[in-house]
Design an enzyme around this catalytic site. Structure first.
Site, short mmCIF file in Angstrom:
data_model
loop_
_atom_site.label_atom_id
_atom_site.label_comp_id
_atom_site.label_asym_id
_atom_site.label_seq_id
_atom_site.Cartn_x
_atom_site.Cartn_y
_atom_site.Cartn_z
N GLY A 167 1.49 -1.10 7.33
CA GLY A 167 1.47 -0.76 8.38
C GLY A 167 1.98 0.36 8.82
O GLY A 167 2.87 1.61 7.98
N LEU A 210 -4.75 -3.75 4.21
CA LEU A 210 -4.49 -2.54 4.12
C LEU A 210 -2.46 -2.38 3.57
O LEU A 210 -2.12 -3.34 3.12
CB LEU A 210 -3.65 -2.79 5.43
CG LEU A 210 -3.02 -2.02 6.04
CD1 LEU A 210 -3.51 -0.04 6.41
CD2 LEU A 210 -2.58 -1.65 7.74
N ASP A 211 -2.57 -1.60 2.79
CA ASP A 211 -1.10 -1.52 2.10
C ASP A 211 -1.61 -2.33 0.62
O ASP A 211 -0.09 -2.11 0.70
CB ASP A 211 -0.08 -1.21 2.78
CG ASP A 211 -0.26 0.33 4.09
OD1 ASP A 211 -1.40 1.03 3.38
OD2 ASP A 211 0.27 0.37 4.55
N ALA A 212 -1.74 -2.74 0.60
CA ALA A 212 -2.44 -3.56 -0.83
C ALA A 212 -2.38 -3.64 -2.16
O ALA A 212 -2.54 -4.57 -2.75
CB ALA A 212 -2.58 -4.69 0.21
#
Length: 303
Positions: free
Chosen positions: A220, A246-248
């Protein structure tokens, strides 16, 4: 991708890149090599990897086989239009997921950016130097700041400001532009917006983001400040494919820099920007050169 008659291809200078993923079994390398040999093909390079069942992707109960093979185009007896039909029986027999690309048809890459220009400018510099084999038909930004830097390279710049009220409308316009320019790969070069599900789905496994931390740490916003508060001794950057989470998404490449107690947040940002630039550029090059196979939430990268 333009298609030309097979007869015209046999003496044209180009190579084929074939990527394969399937259940592991005996004879796979021999089967693929025999297919190429049968059609007068010359193998320039070949890499393979087996993921054991105990390391299986998302609970796979069997080992998985991955392969990247590059074939000399000149003299190869299967044309572009013919290749899918010729290779399909072998692929079906072994349960292969596969794709083929041609080095004389470079991918068309769009870049998304906000205000931070370091990753964008690194990509443009490497592109002009010939290190990134791609066409760049457009750059899209939610801020106008980098317009002159982009247009100096002869690349069209599209300013699509995003607010809570305009987000859906602007994403539809972005998708229209990407489709109009026949984009194959979208690169988020510090594009500080979360993309909607429609964009992610349209470019699944073709949407690369750079996140300014060593994921899964500090997901994040504002990761450098949080890293400083935590007192870390390394900071990193992660280039990954974008998913709905998110960001995964599957990680393509990561790199780090060492820091000390003497470094302030501003120092981490400065050091981190260098790591971000080289991490993203390397991941993009690997994608453009067809060196990445996505396997669940992991990747196999033939560097």
């Amino acid at each position: 991708m333009s298609l030309v008659p097979a007869g015209d291809e046999r003496n044209r200078k180009h190579n084929l890149r074939l990527l394969i993923a399937c259940p592991d079994r005996r004879g796979l390398i021999s089967a693929v090599s025999s297919f190429i040999s049968m059609h007068d093909g010359n193998i320039l390079s070949a890499d393979q990897h087996v993921s054991p069942a105990e390391d299986g992707v998302e609970g796979d109960a069997e080992s998985r086989f991955f392969m990247r093979i590059e074939i000399e185009g000149a003299g190869f007896g299967v044309g572009r239009e013919e290749f899918p039909g010729s290779f399909a029986p072998l692929a079906r027999r072994h349960g292969m997921d596969w794709r083929v690309s041609y080095t004389d048809a470079p991918k068309r890459m769009a870049i998304l950016v906000s205000r931070h220009g370091h990753c964008l400018l690194e990509l443009l510099w490497r592109w002009e130097a010939g290190d990134l084999a791609a066409e760049i038909p457009l750059v899209v930004s939610n801020h106008p700041d980098l317009r002159e830097r982009v247009e100096a390279h002869g690349i069209p710049f599209y300013y699509l400001p995003v607010t809570k009220e305009t987000r859906e409308e602007q994403e539809l316009e972005m998708l229209r532009l990407l489709e109009e320019h026949a984009v194959d790969l979208v690169v988020l070069a510090r594009y500080m917006q979360v993309l909607g599900a429609d964009v992610v789905e349209a470019y699944r496994n073709r949407l690369i983001n750079i996140h300014h931390s060593f994921l899964p740490a500090f997901v994040g916003a504002d990761p450098y400040r949080r890293a400083h508060e935590r007192g870390v001794k390394i900071i990193g950057a992660t280039a990954h494919y974008v998913t709905e989470d998110l960001d995964a998404g599957p990680i393509v490449h990561q790199d780090v820099a060492h820091v000390t107690h003497r470094d302030a947040v501003e120092d981490l940002v400065r050091l981190g920007s260098e790591v971000e630039r080289r991490t993203l550029a390397r991941a993009v090059r690997w994608h453009l050169e067809d060196r990445v196979i996505v396997a669940g939430n992991r990747t196999v990268v033939f560097e």
